[in-house]
Design an enzyme around this catalytic site. Sequence first.
Site, PDB file in Angstrom:
ATOM      1  N   THR A 299       0.856  -1.196   0.000  1.00 16.87           N
ATOM      2  CA  THR A 299       0.000   0.000   0.000  1.00 16.87           C
ATOM      3  C   THR A 299       0.887   1.238   0.000  1.00 16.87           C
ATOM      4  O   THR A 299       1.922   1.251   0.671  1.00 16.87           O
ATOM      5  CB  THR A 299      -0.940   0.051   1.227  1.00 16.87           C
ATOM      6  OG1 THR A 299      -1.495   1.370   1.324  1.00 16.87           O
ATOM      7  CG2 THR A 299      -0.242  -0.257   2.543  1.00 16.87           C
TER       8      THR A 299
ATOM      9  N   ARG B 273      -4.909   8.041   2.895  1.00 15.19           N
ATOM     10  CA  ARG B 273      -6.081   7.690   3.710  1.00 15.19           C
ATOM     11  C   ARG B 273      -5.998   8.401   5.055  1.00 15.19           C
ATOM     12  O   ARG B 273      -5.862   9.611   5.062  1.00 15.19           O
ATOM     13  CB  ARG B 273      -6.144   6.164   3.890  1.00 15.19           C
ATOM     14  CG  ARG B 273      -7.563   5.640   4.067  1.00 15.19           C
ATOM     15  CD  ARG B 273      -7.553   4.133   4.160  1.00 15.19           C
ATOM     16  NE  ARG B 273      -7.361   3.509   2.881  1.00 15.19           N
ATOM     17  CZ  ARG B 273      -8.349   3.211   2.044  1.00 15.19           C
ATOM     18  NH1 ARG B 273      -9.580   3.503   2.353  1.00 15.19           N
ATOM     19  NH2 ARG B 273      -8.106   2.630   0.900  1.00 15.19           N
TER      20      ARG B 273
HETATM   21  O1  F6P Z   1      -4.987   2.861   0.124  1.00 14.68           O
HETATM   22  C1  F6P Z   1      -4.431   3.417  -1.007  1.00 14.68           C
HETATM   23  C2  F6P Z   1      -5.214   4.602  -1.479  1.00 14.68           C
HETATM   24  O2  F6P Z   1      -4.586   5.121  -2.647  1.00 14.68           O
HETATM   25  C3  F6P Z   1      -5.428   5.715  -0.461  1.00 14.68           C
HETATM   26  O3  F6P Z   1      -4.294   6.534  -0.308  1.00 14.68           O
HETATM   27  C4  F6P Z   1      -6.625   6.411  -1.019  1.00 14.68           C
HETATM   28  O4  F6P Z   1      -7.347   7.063   0.005  1.00 14.68           O
HETATM   29  C5  F6P Z   1      -7.428   5.288  -1.599  1.00 14.68           C
HETATM   30  O5  F6P Z   1      -6.530   4.232  -1.831  1.00 14.68           O
HETATM   31  C6  F6P Z   1      -8.136   5.628  -2.880  1.00 14.68           C
HETATM   32  O6  F6P Z   1      -8.890   4.516  -3.244  1.00 14.68           O
HETATM   33  P1  F6P Z   1      -9.596   4.317  -4.653  1.00 14.68           P
HETATM   34  O7  F6P Z   1      -8.510   4.045  -5.665  1.00 14.68           O
HETATM   35  O8  F6P Z   1     -10.462   3.130  -4.449  1.00 14.68           O
HETATM   36  O9  F6P Z   1     -10.297   5.575  -4.961  1.00 14.68           O
END
Ligand code: F6P
Length: 320
Positions: free
Chosen positions: A126, A172
Amino acid sequence: MKRIGLLTSGGDAPGMNAAIRAVVRSAINSGIEVYGVRRGYAGLIEDDVIKMDEMSVSGISARGGTILRTARCLEMLEKEGREKAVATLRKYGIEGLVVIGGDGSFHGAKCLTEEFGILTVGIPGTIDNDLEYTDFTLGFDSAVNTCINAIGNLQDTMLSHERVCVVEVMGRRCGDIALYAGIATGADAVVLPEKPYDIKEIASRIETTRKLGKFVNTVIVAEGCMSGEEFAKKLKEFVPYDIRSTCIGHIQRGGTPTMADRVLGARLGVRAVELLGSGVGNRVIGIRKNEIVDMDIIEAVSMKKTFDTTLYNTLQMITM
Ligand code: F6P
């Protein structure tokens, strides 16, 4: 152990492909067969499984994203979904599962272990760097490097127009991307979910820098605190300078992984296979003080991420 499964889950992260390659190659070199599951737990539930050989992972370390693709799978939160996932594992005779993902993905692995006795090993993939048990997660270094390149570009144009540049980065609920990017780009302020901020103090700091002859200011805002747009609106009330806000967004999640993430992916992947190969599961792997470590998955997912106050103080000490 004769046969293992491998999946990537949750948000993709640069370096996941290097980990996939390491798992597949080191397993085959140890006489273990590998089945790749496409689209994370969703693919496990839907039986989207492929046999992987040495060549299936050739040339992938330099590529961002994940060749297995990924998903955020709500069905894994239900017992019924997990039963379907386990049925697929049993169908292929998969005895151990490598899960590359973040804390949500680890929760899924923990359930497979606790409820069905499946041996699982988690690799922290991540960009957020939000897992306490490891110093770094796979993808964090690449994401921060992408951010600092983007911020460098912004600073060129913002300086030309004598502007204040507000940049929103991901993470996040964790402010690590913002903090590291802030230090690396010489930001004037970093707004994080872990620390209260004082907008008047940030505005007065910007004023001080202008009096000293600085013509561009950078404020990095972690998404876990608020949006860059929202912060820029608030800041406008306190500074007379032109402000522009930019959200780096998903650009920071793609792109060529850095050396650090490719090597970390390789080290984590090899250790995952070593553990499963010796019949050890229910573990997560990480890196501490540059040593690859493993720990109990249940313990790891229950740990609360602590904030690096020393690094935050470093940032404070080098801003004007
Ligand atoms: O967990 C990785 C992440 O990129 C976070 O930093 C971000 O809040 C989230 O995923 C965004 O998720 P998605 O790609 O589902 O919009």
